[in-house]
Write a protein that holds these residues in place. Structure first.
Motif, short mmCIF file in Angstrom:
data_model
loop_
_atom_site.label_atom_id
_atom_site.label_comp_id
_atom_site.label_asym_id
_atom_site.label_seq_id
_atom_site.Cartn_x
_atom_site.Cartn_y
_atom_site.Cartn_z
N GLU A 107 0.71 -1.27 0.09
CA GLU A 107 -0.18 -0.01 -0.15
C GLU A 107 0.78 1.26 0.04
O GLU A 107 0.71 2.01 -0.53
CB GLU A 107 -0.99 0.07 1.31
CG GLU A 107 -1.97 1.23 1.33
CD GLU A 107 -2.83 1.08 2.64
OE1 GLU A 107 -2.70 2.06 3.34
OE2 GLU A 107 -3.24 0.06 2.81
N ALA A 108 1.83 1.10 0.62
CA ALA A 108 2.91 2.39 0.97
C ALA A 108 3.50 2.80 -0.38
O ALA A 108 3.73 3.74 -0.97
CB ALA A 108 3.84 2.26 1.82
N LEU A 109 3.97 1.55 -1.16
CA LEU A 109 4.55 1.60 -2.70
C LEU A 109 3.61 2.09 -3.47
O LEU A 109 3.96 3.06 -4.37
CB LEU A 109 5.07 0.36 -2.93
CG LEU A 109 5.75 0.19 -4.35
CD1 LEU A 109 6.84 1.45 -4.41
CD2 LEU A 109 6.61 -1.06 -4.60
N SER A 110 2.36 1.73 -3.42
CA SER A 110 1.23 2.02 -4.27
C SER A 110 1.01 3.67 -4.41
O SER A 110 0.81 4.09 -5.23
CB SER A 110 0.03 1.26 -3.89
OG SER A 110 -1.21 1.71 -4.76
N TYR A 111 0.92 4.10 -3.05
CA TYR A 111 0.62 5.48 -2.83
C TYR A 111 1.72 6.34 -3.77
O TYR A 111 1.64 7.35 -4.33
CB TYR A 111 0.71 6.00 -1.45
CG TYR A 111 0.83 7.46 -0.96
CD1 TYR A 111 0.10 8.34 -1.28
CD2 TYR A 111 2.19 7.67 -0.54
CE1 TYR A 111 0.25 9.73 -1.14
CE2 TYR A 111 2.39 9.28 -0.14
CZ TYR A 111 1.38 10.19 -0.53
OH TYR A 111 1.76 11.61 -0.27
N PHE A 112 3.03 6.07 -3.57
CA PHE A 112 4.07 6.43 -4.03
C PHE A 112 4.22 6.43 -5.69
O PHE A 112 4.17 7.00 -6.47
CB PHE A 112 5.51 6.09 -3.73
CG PHE A 112 6.66 6.71 -3.69
CD1 PHE A 112 7.15 7.88 -3.09
CD2 PHE A 112 7.57 6.53 -4.97
CE1 PHE A 112 8.40 8.57 -3.54
CE2 PHE A 112 8.64 6.94 -5.21
CZ PHE A 112 9.11 8.02 -4.64
N SER A 113 3.81 5.05 -5.92
CA SER A 113 4.00 4.79 -7.39
C SER A 113 2.86 5.45 -8.19
O SER A 113 3.26 5.66 -9.56
CB SER A 113 3.91 3.33 -7.82
OG SER A 113 4.83 2.57 -7.03
N GLU A 114 1.70 5.76 -7.71
CA GLU A 114 0.41 6.27 -8.39
C GLU A 114 1.11 7.86 -8.83
O GLU A 114 0.85 8.09 -9.83
CB GLU A 114 -0.57 6.49 -7.45
CG GLU A 114 -1.73 7.28 -8.07
CD GLU A 114 -2.90 7.55 -6.93
OE1 GLU A 114 -3.44 8.37 -7.00
OE2 GLU A 114 -2.78 6.73 -5.97
N HIS A 115 1.72 8.64 -8.05
CA HIS A 115 2.45 9.77 -8.55
C HIS A 115 3.63 9.69 -9.65
O HIS A 115 3.56 10.20 -10.68
CB HIS A 115 2.87 10.40 -7.49
CG HIS A 115 1.74 10.96 -6.38
ND1 HIS A 115 0.53 11.91 -6.63
CD2 HIS A 115 1.31 10.44 -5.03
CE1 HIS A 115 -0.18 11.80 -6.00
NE2 HIS A 115 0.14 11.07 -4.64
N TYR A 116 4.42 8.60 -9.42
CA TYR A 116 5.53 8.21 -10.38
C TYR A 116 4.97 8.06 -11.52
O TYR A 116 5.69 8.47 -12.49
CB TYR A 116 5.98 7.20 -9.71
CG TYR A 116 7.63 7.05 -10.10
CD1 TYR A 116 8.65 7.60 -9.50
CD2 TYR A 116 7.86 6.22 -11.21
CE1 TYR A 116 9.97 7.51 -9.99
CE2 TYR A 116 9.18 6.13 -11.67
CZ TYR A 116 10.33 6.61 -11.01
OH TYR A 116 11.44 6.69 -11.62
N ALA A 117 3.79 7.24 -11.70
CA ALA A 117 3.45 6.78 -13.16
C ALA A 117 2.56 8.08 -13.69
O ALA A 117 2.33 7.98 -14.89
CB ALA A 117 2.37 5.67 -13.05
N ALA A 118 2.08 9.01 -12.89
CA ALA A 118 1.24 10.27 -13.42
C ALA A 118 2.13 10.98 -14.25
O ALA A 118 1.36 11.82 -15.06
CB ALA A 118 0.58 10.72 -12.41
N TRP A 119 3.47 11.04 -14.15
CA TRP A 119 4.07 12.16 -14.93
C TRP A 119 4.57 11.47 -16.13
O TRP A 119 5.01 10.54 -16.50
CB TRP A 119 5.49 12.35 -14.23
CG TRP A 119 6.47 13.35 -15.06
CD1 TRP A 119 7.66 13.15 -15.58
CD2 TRP A 119 6.12 14.76 -14.92
NE1 TRP A 119 8.10 14.30 -16.08
CE2 TRP A 119 7.32 15.32 -15.70
CE3 TRP A 119 5.06 15.40 -14.49
CZ2 TRP A 119 7.32 16.64 -15.96
CZ3 TRP A 119 5.28 16.89 -14.80
CH2 TRP A 119 6.46 17.62 -15.44
N GLN A 120 3.97 12.24 -17.28
CA GLN A 120 3.94 11.58 -18.70
C GLN A 120 5.14 11.83 -19.43
O GLN A 120 5.69 11.30 -20.52
CB GLN A 120 2.77 11.84 -19.38
CG GLN A 120 1.57 11.32 -19.05
CD GLN A 120 1.55 9.72 -18.56
OE1 GLN A 120 1.97 9.03 -19.47
NE2 GLN A 120 1.08 9.23 -17.69
#
Length: 637
Positions: free
Chosen positions: A465-478
């Motif tokens: 869950e912690a990684l998911s919070y971080f990865s969600e923003h990481y993936a949002a940058w196109q």
């Protein structure tokens, strides 16, 4: 800057009790020591404690209404373009009764409804009641400089600047979110996506909430635009950056009360001081802390150099070892467990600065925009991230399982943990690798830190869950620029969760408004459009900012190695903290709580005190948790 709170019983229609709004407001009185007020009408109530900065007259009191009393607002923040907005609204026929930025928001809402947010430039959090529509409108600024949290029960919704106000609500349950605790143990703070209390939510930056017609709906009104500056020459980018910096510093100096600036002697704060001193009609007050007893972390010489160059009224405060009293107050004001030790330095500065100024400019945000951390060095990024996410997830599950059965001796070896992290990161997906670099505590420590039974019952999916919070923003940058992807992720996570949370809570503990010029939203967009190769290059970190400030700062400041706003935790533990640490981290206390592994805690404390290793970060975060638990869970507040 102020403290705000409110309640709306939209589910039951029951009248809001005036005593509740009064108690919630007074819990926040440190945020606004210049006065308090409330508006209560049937099922809605708004509370406000005021820190007077713009329009110090009685006309600036809050909660504030429009002419016919159909719109009321309780507001915390600063709108830097309020004068221009005011002129436009006057031309449209709106009538003003004050010169405050608060009233500008009211009339802007009358004109544009919830779309008024697009016109505001600044930092803000507010609750606005529209009586005609029976609508409660909650909003937070684009970057997340000002906090706003909310809580729902069977009667309706409550909101406040700080969650401690909710402790006054009879229905409030102090149920801990253990996944938030896990994230805290990784990053020393609780993320925006969660709260240490399960039933409380934080309104995310760039979002607003509408409570109307029996429902609560959240909307996003702003996201960082992907501005591509790569087609411009480096000279053009430097010129544009200078223009932005001069503009935002000028706007952030608007105030009807004395204004100063933090000055550590580093590039970021020195840049703000240089530009502020050149744009201020009188001498600028600057503030810094010194650690004369620990030269390795003392930057007072560099701060003095800038103060002398710009003829500021410089104030230095020596940090002394009143650790226990200061930590108790920091924990209370931070609301949630917060173990970023630089909060001490800010605490001492603002405690002293409040005697001289009400507004302070800070250099926060530059590291996240211009690549100021060692983790931004491309040589340290993962060159072999070829393992698929599913394979990595299965590997991590197996690893964590093995950790729980491993001997404590492996985890007491800092070098072993360092090599484990390096080995795993070679094969990690890029976002997981970067997340590990962001974490203060290695996730590979945590299975040993926690009590095994507690871990198995509550935390088996916490890391995912912690990684998911971080990865969600990481993936949002196109954008294809990998460094800016990391910086964008920093802006969305660590900047808000750590830097801005710390700055707001500590400054407001002493009724001082902290402003952050680097986080003007137009400057943020411009900065994230600068190619990464111009940010971290031959000159090291923040290369483009150094070049932009060459006309303003001496070489000793421009090209010195990044220092960080640190405090000597290890020295403090060794000198004055032995009995205090032993009291809060005693075997009986740790066993009784059942969260942490008492053998591991005892081992790292003994090794720290004997000089066998540096475990000060882990010890400090467990210590803060125990003190927070005692203050917020065991007491009757």
């Amino acid at each position: 800057m102020c403290g705000i709170c409110g309640a709306y019983n939209f589910l039951t229609g029951k009248p809001v009790e005036s005593e509740l709004i009064t108690e919630m407001t007074r819990t926040l009185i440190h945020r606004g020591p210049d006065g308090e007020g409330s508006y209560i009408k049937d099922s809605v109530g708004l509370g406000h404690c005021r820190l007077s900065v713009i329009d110090l007259s009685e006309a600036g009191k809050q909660p504030m209404s429009n002419e016919d009393g159909t719109i009321w607002i309780t507001y915390n923040g600063e709108i830097y373009n309020y004068s221009e907005l005011r002129r436009t609204l006057l031309q449209k026929g709106h009538v003003f009764r004050s010169y405050s930025d608060t009233e500008t928001i009211i009339h802007l809402y009358e004109e544009f409804g919830v779309d008024c947010l697009g016109y505001l430039e600044g930092m803000f959090a507010f609750g606005l009641w529209d009586a005609k529509r029976r609508r409660l409108f909650l909003a937070r600024d684009r970057i997340g400089i000002k906090p706003l949290c909310y809580y729902q029960d069977r009667s309706g919704i409550y909101f406040a600047s700080e969650l401690k106000a909710f402790l006054r609500i009879p229905s409030f349950s102090k149920t801990i979110d253990y996944h938030a605790l896990y994230y805290y143990m990784l990053s020393l703070t609780v993320p925006t996506s969660s709260c240490i209390f399960k039933d409380v939510k934080k309104l995310e930056p760039g979002c607003f909430l509408v409570v109307e017609g029996g429902s609560v709906k959240k909307h996003k009104y702003w996201e960082i635009s992907d501005i591509d500056n790569s087609l411009q020459s480096e000279e053009q980018i430097i010129g544009g950056l200078k223009d932005h910096l001069c503009r935002v510093v000028r706007s952030h100096l608007i105030s009807d009360v004395p204004t100063g600036a933090l000055l550590s002697g580093g590039l970021d704060s020195s840049s703000i001081v240089a530009l502020a001193a050149r744009n201020k009609s009188d001498r600028l007050e600057t503030f810094s802390v010194t650690f004369k007893d620990v030269p390795a972390v003392d930057e007072s010489g560099y701060a003095g150099m800038i103060a002398q160059r710009y003829n500021t009224i410089h104030n230095e405060y020596h940090v002394r070892y009143d650790f226990v009293d200061s930590l108790n107050r920091i924990i209370w004001h931070c609301d949630e467990p917060f173990a970023i030790s630089s909060a001490f330095a800010l605490f001492y500065i603002f405690r002293s600065a409040t005697k001289k100024v009400k507004v302070i400019l800070s250099g926060d945000g530059a590291d996240e925009l211009f690549a100021g951390y060692i983790r931004h060095n491309k040589r340290l990024l993962n060159p072999l991230s070829f393992v698929g996410r599913g394979s990595f997830k299965r590997f991590l599950q197996v690893y964590m399982s093995l950790c729980r059965g491993a001997t404590k001796h492996l985890f007491l070896n800092n070098e072993a943990i360092k090599w484990i992290r390096r080995l795993i990161n070679i094969f990690s997906p890029d976002d997981a690798c970067y997340f590990d670099k962001v974490c203060y505590t290695s996730p590979y420590y945590l299975p040993a830190i926690f009590n095994a039974e507690f871990y198995n019952e509550n935390l088996l999916t916490a890391h995912e869950e912690a990684l998911s919070y971080f990865s969600e923003h990481y993936a949002a940058w196109q954008n294809s620029d990998d460094l800016n992807r990391r910086l964008f992720t920093d802006v969305k996570t660590t900047l808000v969760d750590e830097m801005l949370a710390k700055l707001d809570k500590i400054s407001m503990a002493f009724g001082v408004e902290a402003r952050v010029p680097f986080l003007d939203h137009r400057l943020v967009e411009f900065a994230l459009g600068i190619p990464g190769r111009l940010k971290y290059g031959e000159m090291g970190e923040k290369q483009i900012l150094r070049k932009a400030m060459e006309d303003y700062l001496p070489r000793e400041i421009l090209y010195r190695k990044k220092h960080g706003f640190n405090v000597p935790l290890g020295d403090w533990f060794a000198k004055d903290m032995v009995s205090f640490v032993n009291e809060y981290l005693s075997d009986s206390r740790i066993k009784g709580e059942g969260i942490f592994n008492p053998l591991f805690i005892e081992s790292i404390v003994n090794r720290q005190l004997s000089g066998a290793g540096d475990y000060s970060t882990i010890i400090f975060e467990v210590l803060v948790w125990e003190m927070w638990y005692e203050k917020f869970m065991d007491s009757s507040i």
